[in-house]
Design a protein around this motif. Structure first.
Motif, PDB file in Angstrom:
ATOM      1  N   ILE A 282     -36.866  33.626  -6.135  1.00  0.00           N
ATOM      2  CA  ILE A 282     -37.892  33.496  -6.925  1.00  0.00           C
ATOM      3  C   ILE A 282     -38.265  32.413  -7.131  1.00  0.00           C
ATOM      4  O   ILE A 282     -39.577  31.275  -7.047  1.00  0.00           O
ATOM      5  N   ALA A 283     -37.277  31.286  -6.678  1.00  0.00           N
ATOM      6  CA  ALA A 283     -37.556  29.785  -6.656  1.00  0.00           C
ATOM      7  C   ALA A 283     -38.478  29.501  -4.792  1.00  0.00           C
ATOM      8  O   ALA A 283     -39.786  28.472  -4.405  1.00  0.00           O
ATOM      9  N   ALA A 284     -37.786  30.352  -3.862  1.00  0.00           N
ATOM     10  CA  ALA A 284     -38.403  30.113  -2.648  1.00  0.00           C
ATOM     11  C   ALA A 284     -39.835  31.080  -2.980  1.00  0.00           C
ATOM     12  O   ALA A 284     -41.012  30.182  -1.856  1.00  0.00           O
ATOM     13  N   ILE A 285     -39.787  31.652  -3.675  1.00  0.00           N
ATOM     14  CA  ILE A 285     -41.864  32.640  -3.853  1.00  0.00           C
ATOM     15  C   ILE A 285     -42.602  31.627  -4.659  1.00  0.00           C
ATOM     16  O   ILE A 285     -43.647  31.412  -4.042  1.00  0.00           O
ATOM     17  N   ALA A 286     -41.458  30.871  -5.472  1.00  0.00           N
ATOM     18  CA  ALA A 286     -42.599  29.680  -6.272  1.00  0.00           C
ATOM     19  C   ALA A 286     -43.252  28.762  -5.571  1.00  0.00           C
ATOM     20  O   ALA A 286     -44.205  27.729  -6.010  1.00  0.00           O
ATOM     21  N   ALA A 287     -41.994  28.412  -4.388  1.00  0.00           N
ATOM     22  CA  ALA A 287     -42.223  27.164  -3.772  1.00  0.00           C
ATOM     23  C   ALA A 287     -43.724  27.392  -2.323  1.00  0.00           C
ATOM     24  O   ALA A 287     -44.189  27.425  -2.316  1.00  0.00           O
ATOM     25  N   VAL A 288     -43.625  29.362  -2.140  1.00  0.00           N
ATOM     26  CA  VAL A 288     -44.696  29.262  -1.768  1.00  0.00           C
ATOM     27  C   VAL A 288     -45.802  29.374  -1.876  1.00  0.00           C
ATOM     28  O   VAL A 288     -47.010  28.559  -1.063  1.00  0.00           O
ATOM     29  N   ALA A 289     -46.722  30.476  -3.155  1.00  0.00           N
ATOM     30  CA  ALA A 289     -46.692  29.618  -4.306  1.00  0.00           C
ATOM     31  C   ALA A 289     -47.853  28.215  -5.224  1.00  0.00           C
ATOM     32  O   ALA A 289     -48.779  27.859  -4.733  1.00  0.00           O
TER      33      ALA A 289
ATOM     34  N   SER B  82     -47.046  25.609  -2.864  1.00  0.00           N
ATOM     35  CA  SER B  82     -47.174  24.857  -1.170  1.00  0.00           C
ATOM     36  C   SER B  82     -49.453  25.636  -0.936  1.00  0.00           C
ATOM     37  O   SER B  82     -50.191  24.860  -0.423  1.00  0.00           O
ATOM     38  N   ILE B  83     -49.781  26.922  -1.518  1.00  0.00           N
ATOM     39  CA  ILE B  83     -51.353  27.868  -1.329  1.00  0.00           C
ATOM     40  C   ILE B  83     -51.624  27.225  -2.223  1.00  0.00           C
ATOM     41  O   ILE B  83     -53.116  26.495  -1.951  1.00  0.00           O
TER      42      ILE B  83
ATOM     43  N   GLY C 117     -56.423  23.550  -3.768  1.00  0.00           N
ATOM     44  CA  GLY C 117     -56.989  22.099  -4.845  1.00  0.00           C
ATOM     45  C   GLY C 117     -55.276  21.808  -5.424  1.00  0.00           C
ATOM     46  O   GLY C 117     -55.965  21.012  -6.949  1.00  0.00           O
ATOM     47  N   GLY C 118     -54.309  22.645  -6.138  1.00  0.00           N
ATOM     48  CA  GLY C 118     -53.557  22.616  -7.180  1.00  0.00           C
ATOM     49  C   GLY C 118     -52.959  21.592  -7.283  1.00  0.00           C
ATOM     50  O   GLY C 118     -52.528  20.474  -6.004  1.00  0.00           O
ATOM     51  N   GLN C 119     -52.576  20.313  -8.437  1.00  0.00           N
ATOM     52  CA  GLN C 119     -52.425  19.395  -8.970  1.00  0.00           C
ATOM     53  C   GLN C 119     -50.552  19.725  -9.405  1.00  0.00           C
ATOM     54  O   GLN C 119     -50.245  18.529  -9.694  1.00  0.00           O
TER      55      GLN C 119
ATOM     56  N   VAL D 233     -44.218  24.447 -10.775  1.00  0.00           N
ATOM     57  CA  VAL D 233     -44.070  25.632 -10.221  1.00  0.00           C
ATOM     58  C   VAL D 233     -42.744  26.943 -10.445  1.00  0.00           C
ATOM     59  O   VAL D 233     -43.444  27.693 -11.387  1.00  0.00           O
ATOM     60  N   ILE D 234     -41.875  25.900  -9.829  1.00  0.00           N
ATOM     61  CA  ILE D 234     -40.544  26.505 -10.496  1.00  0.00           C
ATOM     62  C   ILE D 234     -40.274  27.068 -11.506  1.00  0.00           C
ATOM     63  O   ILE D 234     -39.563  28.240 -11.825  1.00  0.00           O
TER      64      ILE D 234
END
Lengths: 154, 246
Positions: free
Chosen positions: B143-150, B152-153, B158-160, B166-167
């Motif tokens: 889940i941490a990896a998926i959150a990291a992907v989210a 990055s996207i 323009g996410g801040q 996010v994690i």
């Protein structure tokens, strides 16, 4: 017709078609379920919007039906992930659980509609309870209609 | 006993008083170690504890409206009203605690998958516990990896938010999966129901709701982007579970 309603209606059509395909994979059955599912969903969305419009006096006075209808349509875009996941579950994982995805999607979207109406000045209790109750009614009506359509298409 | 500073009502409310004690009074006598000929302290000197409401203290932090006092409340609130938890800055939840929520949720979910197979086939308890362990790893590292992907996207559009935020937010979204998992486990163990799909998958699907609220915040309120991100992350989670546990 509200343009934002097209993606949610397509989602309902896909979900209904998937459920029919699992039960009876003939063209007639899937076509009737797909079209009927979308039509019943349109009716359910209109009813949900009217219910929320009726019980949100402040929003009704300040913004009118168009904004409530728009809010319902916009928040039912949340059905898209559930539809994609249902497709994955059905086609890749081989599950027969489309209706689980549909009901979770309807309830989540309904809750999101309530949250948006609260931001527009609607009451907290009404917009927490009504979308849940409306979502349950929506799910029951849509699933029952889908089941009847599948029986008729046999 | 007099107060040196009580110039405003706010200062009085925040407890920023200084107590002026006359020379020789007990407070001034013990404010520092006694120092007179022939005195040897028997125990290391300890300042007296500050008196509640009178001792000077650090300025009070700005109040957070209705912020939950305990992380457990944030878990329950995240199920009902994720927007409120996010508006409160995710409460006081540290990221290891948030990841433990998704970790335990997936451990129970995977365990139920093993139990379902145990009911109908020759699958042993060790296999079930190994699946639970795998679920724990998936629920934390995965889940941490998926959150990291989210994250990055989201940076591309323009996410801040910080990766840590996010994690924490994504992991905490699985609070509904945790509650569904616990209830499902009870039915599985006591009534021998097959609950991995009826409770497990339902819980994970319910987690998509809070997750979409998180992604809406992450994409600065862009609905289409948040829906696309939720679809992508939800598909990754589902396929990961399908690959590992079924």
């Amino acid at each position: 017709m509200n343009r934002n309603l097209i993606p949610p209606l397509l989602c309902f059509a896909v979900l209904s078609g998937l459920a029919a395909h699992r039960e009876n994979p003939t063209f007639k059955s899937v076509a009737i379920a797909t079209l009927g599912g979308a039509l019943v969903a349109w009716l359910c969305l209109w009813l949900l919007g009217r219910l929320l419009y009726l019980f949100n006096r402040k929003v009704r006075a300040a913004h009118g039906w168009t904004v409530v209808n728009e809010t319902v349509a916009r928040n039912f875009l949340f059905l898209i992930p559930y539809t994609v996941l249902a497709l994955i579950a059905d086609q890749i994982l081989g599950w027969n659980a489309t209706l689980t995805f549909a009901s979770a999607g309807i309830m989540t979207s309904g809750t999101a509609v309530g949250a948006d109406l609260m931001k527009l000045g609607g009451g907290k209790i009404a917009n927490m309870l009504l979308p849940m109750a409306g979502g349950m009614g929506f799910t029951t009506l849509w699933m029952t209609a889908g089941m009847l359509l599948r029986v008729l298409a046999r | 006993m007099t107060f040196e500073r009580a110039s405003s009502l706010d200062a009085a409310r925040s407890g920023q008083f200084h107590m002026a004690s006359p020379a020789g009074s007990p407070v001034s006598q013990f404010a520092s170690p006694p120092n007179f000929p022939g005195y040897t302290p028997q125990v290391p000197w300890q300042s007296p504890p500050p008196v509640q409401g009178f001792a000077p203290g650090p300025p009070m932090p700005p109040p957070r409206a209705n912020a939950p006092k305990k992380p457990w409340w944030s878990i329950l609130l995240m199920m009902v009203s994720p927007g409120q938890v996010i508006a409160q800055g995710l409460g006081k939840i540290p990221w290891p605690f948030a990841l433990s929520v998704s970790g335990v949720a997936f451990a129970i979910f995977f365990f139920q998958t093993g139990l379902d197979r145990h009911h109908v086939g020759p699958v042993g308890w060790i296999h079930c516990f190994l699946l639970a362990l795998l679920g724990g790893v998936y629920g934390t590292a995965g889940i941490a990896a998926i959150a990291a992907v989210a994250w990055s996207i989201s940076r591309l559009i323009g996410g801040q938010q910080t990766p840590e935020w996010v994690i924490r937010a994504v992991a905490l979204s699985y609070s509904s999966a945790l509650v569904y998992g616990i209830v499902g486990l009870v039915f599985n163990l006591f009534f021998r129901w097959n609950t991995s799909i009826s409770f497990g998958v339902t819980g994970v699907l319910w987690a998509l709701g809070p997750m979409m609220t998180v992604f809406r915040q992450l994409t600065n309120g862009k609905l289409v982007h948040s829906v696309a991100l939720a679809t992508f992350c939800g598909a990754l989670v589902l396929l990961g579970w399908g690959l590992l546990a079924t």
